[in-house]
Design a protein around this motif. Structure first.
Motif, PDB file in Angstrom:
ATOM      1  N   GLY A 253      27.805  18.385   6.302  1.00  0.00           N
ATOM      2  CA  GLY A 253      27.196  19.169   7.376  1.00  0.00           C
ATOM      3  C   GLY A 253      28.136  20.259   7.854  1.00  0.00           C
ATOM      4  N   ASP A 254      27.638  21.089   8.763  1.00  0.00           N
ATOM      5  CA  ASP A 254      28.432  22.177   9.341  1.00  0.00           C
ATOM      6  C   ASP A 254      28.909  23.175   8.284  1.00  0.00           C
ATOM      7  OD1 ASP A 254      28.230  20.792  11.824  1.00  0.00           O
ATOM      8  OD2 ASP A 254      29.859  19.497  11.164  1.00  0.00           O
TER       9      ASP A 254
ATOM     10  N   ASN B 269      20.836  15.731  16.491  1.00  0.00           N
ATOM     11  CA  ASN B 269      22.219  15.549  16.023  1.00  0.00           C
ATOM     12  C   ASN B 269      22.720  16.825  15.353  1.00  0.00           C
ATOM     13  OD1 ASN B 269      20.345  15.128  13.972  1.00  0.00           O
ATOM     14  ND2 ASN B 269      21.462  13.482  12.982  1.00  0.00           N
TER      15      ASN B 269
ATOM     16  N   GLY C  23      23.410  20.859  14.795  1.00  0.00           N
ATOM     17  CA  GLY C  23      23.772  21.989  15.652  1.00  0.00           C
ATOM     18  C   GLY C  23      23.939  23.198  14.757  1.00  0.00           C
TER      19      GLY C  23
ATOM     20  N   ILE D 124      30.476   4.254  13.270  1.00  0.00           N
ATOM     21  CA  ILE D 124      30.088   5.360  12.392  1.00  0.00           C
ATOM     22  C   ILE D 124      30.607   6.683  12.960  1.00  0.00           C
ATOM     23  CG2 ILE D 124      28.081   6.474  11.271  1.00  0.00           C
ATOM     24  CD1 ILE D 124      28.267   3.427  10.719  1.00  0.00           C
TER      25      ILE D 124
ATOM     26  N   THR E 209      28.742   8.276  15.496  1.00  0.00           N
ATOM     27  CA  THR E 209      27.477   9.036  15.578  1.00  0.00           C
ATOM     28  C   THR E 209      27.534  10.060  16.709  1.00  0.00           C
ATOM     29  OG1 THR E 209      26.305   7.678  17.218  1.00  0.00           O
ATOM     30  CG2 THR E 209      26.247   6.901  14.933  1.00  0.00           C
TER      31      THR E 209
ATOM     32  N   ARG F 159      25.375  10.050  18.965  1.00  0.00           N
ATOM     33  CA  ARG F 159      24.742   9.305  20.079  1.00  0.00           C
ATOM     34  C   ARG F 159      23.456   9.963  20.565  1.00  0.00           C
ATOM     35  NH1 ARG F 159      29.228   5.587  22.730  1.00  0.00           N
ATOM     36  NH2 ARG F 159      30.525   5.525  20.887  1.00  0.00           N
TER      37      ARG F 159
ATOM     38  N   ILE G  93      19.525   8.884  16.828  1.00  0.00           N
ATOM     39  CA  ILE G  93      18.929   9.159  15.511  1.00  0.00           C
ATOM     40  C   ILE G  93      18.728   7.864  14.706  1.00  0.00           C
ATOM     41  CG2 ILE G  93      19.245  10.464  13.354  1.00  0.00           C
ATOM     42  CD1 ILE G  93      18.904  12.226  15.941  1.00  0.00           C
TER      43      ILE G  93
ATOM     44  N   GLN H  92      22.374  18.594   8.629  1.00  0.00           N
ATOM     45  CA  GLN H  92      23.467  17.749   8.110  1.00  0.00           C
ATOM     46  C   GLN H  92      23.804  18.167   6.661  1.00  0.00           C
ATOM     47  OE1 GLN H  92      20.753  15.677   9.779  1.00  0.00           O
ATOM     48  NE2 GLN H  92      21.847  16.265  11.591  1.00  0.00           N
TER      49      GLN H  92
ATOM     50  N   LEU I 229      26.087  13.025   3.955  1.00  0.00           N
ATOM     51  CA  LEU I 229      25.624  12.230   5.097  1.00  0.00           C
ATOM     52  C   LEU I 229      24.234  11.637   4.827  1.00  0.00           C
ATOM     53  CD1 LEU I 229      26.729  14.513   8.090  1.00  0.00           C
ATOM     54  CD2 LEU I 229      27.681  12.280   7.511  1.00  0.00           C
TER      55      LEU I 229
ATOM     56  N   THR J  17      24.263   9.687   8.214  1.00  0.00           N
ATOM     57  CA  THR J  17      23.194   9.747   9.201  1.00  0.00           C
ATOM     58  C   THR J  17      22.030   8.910   8.643  1.00  0.00           C
ATOM     59  OG1 THR J  17      21.933  11.184  10.665  1.00  0.00           O
ATOM     60  CG2 THR J  17      22.140  11.918   8.357  1.00  0.00           C
TER      61      THR J  17
ATOM     62  N   GLY K 185      33.080  12.701  12.801  1.00  0.00           N
ATOM     63  CA  GLY K 185      32.745  11.280  12.788  1.00  0.00           C
ATOM     64  C   GLY K 185      33.659  10.545  11.824  1.00  0.00           C
ATOM     65  N   ASP K 186      33.424   9.230  11.706  1.00  0.00           N
ATOM     66  CA  ASP K 186      34.325   8.397  10.917  1.00  0.00           C
ATOM     67  C   ASP K 186      33.877   8.341   9.453  1.00  0.00           C
ATOM     68  OD1 ASP K 186      34.343   7.552  13.836  1.00  0.00           O
ATOM     69  OD2 ASP K 186      36.144   6.596  13.060  1.00  0.00           O
TER      70      ASP K 186
ATOM     71  N   ARG L  85      33.215  17.791  19.362  1.00  0.00           N
ATOM     72  CA  ARG L  85      34.338  17.044  18.770  1.00  0.00           C
ATOM     73  C   ARG L  85      35.095  17.923  17.769  1.00  0.00           C
ATOM     74  NH1 ARG L  85      31.483  11.743  16.367  1.00  0.00           N
ATOM     75  NH2 ARG L  85      29.864  13.264  15.927  1.00  0.00           N
TER      76      ARG L  85
END
Ligand code: IMP
Length: 430
Positions: A13-14, A39, A41, A128, A130, A132, A135, A226, A230, A241, A276-277, A305
């Protein structure tokens, strides 16, 4: 016949999909989101203005385009209404004339968001990471046949009946399993009744709408959220995800038949990031990673984040190209690498002294692989004014050629800066 195009991310993602979709959407009649929810962006820069979209397709910024939130999306009505109002406040038209929400799309509820946080806390170190946004619990309810769809959200009596029963069930889970405070059913019902009233004009049978559009030869752009790594099936499970991010998901999440998705444009960042992790073999938790983060403004568009940063991973990229049937690539944030003397890309993994050619299914195995790097000289010059790939400095062209060789797909566009027009193209497309 019109050619339909799927645009999706090939990493975590991103990758810069928002910008690619914004650049291409002028050539399409309809833009469709088919999976994920708030979730996502997607950041789009238009002149001095920056837009961050979570649920609305990026095509909403182009007047005259019909945007569709497809059946595969899980949409939080509060977030959707906020986004519509925020765009209107910035003089962007959003109305039932240019936005349709699938009656089959699932509604994200307050208990989904609550359970997302509670499950993450319960997982402790194994979390995970997430967003939050509810999803995972919302998709889980869809599969468990406990979901509530937009068709029901807009029917007040039916909504009330179903929602009360669901809240009673979920409250048992929240209180007995997690020892948390229950939700107030009266409050939630009243709130969602109001959301239903406000969103009713947008809710339509988008499957029928898109079938008719395909039949009439209107051109469709499918907008992925995403990235492939993911994906709930093909990603670094369980650190993924909960949706089908990949090409197959585009058909499932929109109702457009796979045989009518003509081209697949894979969006790749010139390096790699992850929020994320979960395992990330080429992560650079060092000065290089920090430089990429600062130059690339690598902070989550949804959660703020800091993103983990590292080198391009060719093993993962080949996996993503194969799964999605990618026909061409957009190489994004290439200007971020302009400061570097040497650029690395991981071309193979080693595990216990042996070469690994395929992307491992097991996240614990992936966490143990050692990346084998190829080095490329940097170009160390400003490429932001370049508009033709042929005009890039030699070292940058060599890097683009290496990505093509690694991925086995042609690079169609190279992003050279955040602005809408900062894209270098092939001479034939320019
Ligand atoms: P969830 O989608 O909120 O359940 O989060 C699951 C994983 O996907 C986490 O690692 C998130 O950071 C990641 N994730 C979800 N949406 C995005 C996105 O739009 N960009 C990057 N990572 C995402």
């Amino acid at each position: 016949m019109a050619q339909n195009l799927l645009v999706l991310g090939l990493q975590w993602g991103d990758e810069g999909k928002g910008k690619v979709i914004d650049a291409l959407s002028s050539g399409f009649d309809i833009i469709v989101r088919f999976q994920g929810g708030a979730n996502a962006g997607h950041t789009v820069h238009v002149g001095q203005e920056k837009f961050v979209l979570h649920l609305l397709p990026s095509g909403i910024l182009r007047p005259g385009k019909l945007c569709v939130i497809g059946n595969g999306v899980v949409a939080d009505p509060e977030c959707l209404l906020e986004e519509i109002e925020a765009l209107r406040g910035r003089s962007i038209q959003v109305s039932p004339d240019n936005l349709a929400v699938s009656d089959r799309a699932h509604v994200v509820m307050p208990y989904h968001k609550l359970l997302d946080g509670l499950q993450e806390a319960a997982l402790g170190k194994g979390r995970i990471g997430t967003t939050r946004r509810g999803i995972g619990p919302c998709y889980a309810d869809q599969a468990a046949r406990l979901g509530l769809r937009f068709a029901e959200l807009v029917q007040p009596e039916r909504l009330e009946r179903r929602l009360r029963a669901l809240i009673e069930m979920k409250n048992r889970e929240v209180t007995l399993l997690y020892g948390a405070e229950p939700l107030d059913a009266d409050k939630v019902c009243a709130q969602y009744r109001e959301y239903g009233e406000r969103l009713r004009p947008y809710v339509r049978d988008t499957v029928a709408l898109l079938s008719e559009a395909v039949r009439r030869g209107r051109s469709i752009l499918l907008e992925g959220a995403q990235g492939t790594l993911l994906d709930v099936n093909f990603g670094t499970y369980p650190y993924v995800t909960s949706s089908n991010v990949t090409a197959g998901g585009a058909a499932v999440g929109s109702g457009i038949p796979p045989t009518r998705i003509d081209r697949v444009l894979g969006v790749v960042k010139a390096y790699c990031t992850r929020v994320g992790d979960g395992p990330f073999p080429t992560e650079q938790d060092n000065e290089t990673g920090r430089l990429l983060r600062e130059r690339g403004h690598e902070y989550g568009a949804t959660t703020g984040r800091p993103r983990r940063c590292g080198w391009l991973d060719a093993v993962a990229l080949r996996h993503a190209v194969a799964i999605n049937g990618v026909t061409s690539i957009a190489l994004m944030l290439t200007d971020v690498l302009s400061a570097l003397k040497t650029i690395k890309a991981c071309t193979a993994y080693e595990l216990d002294g042996r070469r690994v050619a395929d992307f491992p299914a097991d996240a614990e195995v992936l966490a143990r692989v050692r990346p084998v790097y190829e080095e490329f000289p940097g170009w160390q010059s400003d490429i932001s004014p370049v508009r033709l790939i042929d005009d890039l400095p030699r070292a940058a062209r060599d890097y683009v050629a290496a990505v093509e060789r690694i991925a086995g797909a042609p690079v169609q566009m190279v992003s050279v800066g955040p602005e809408r027009d900062q894209i270098a193209r092939r001479r034939a497309d320019a």
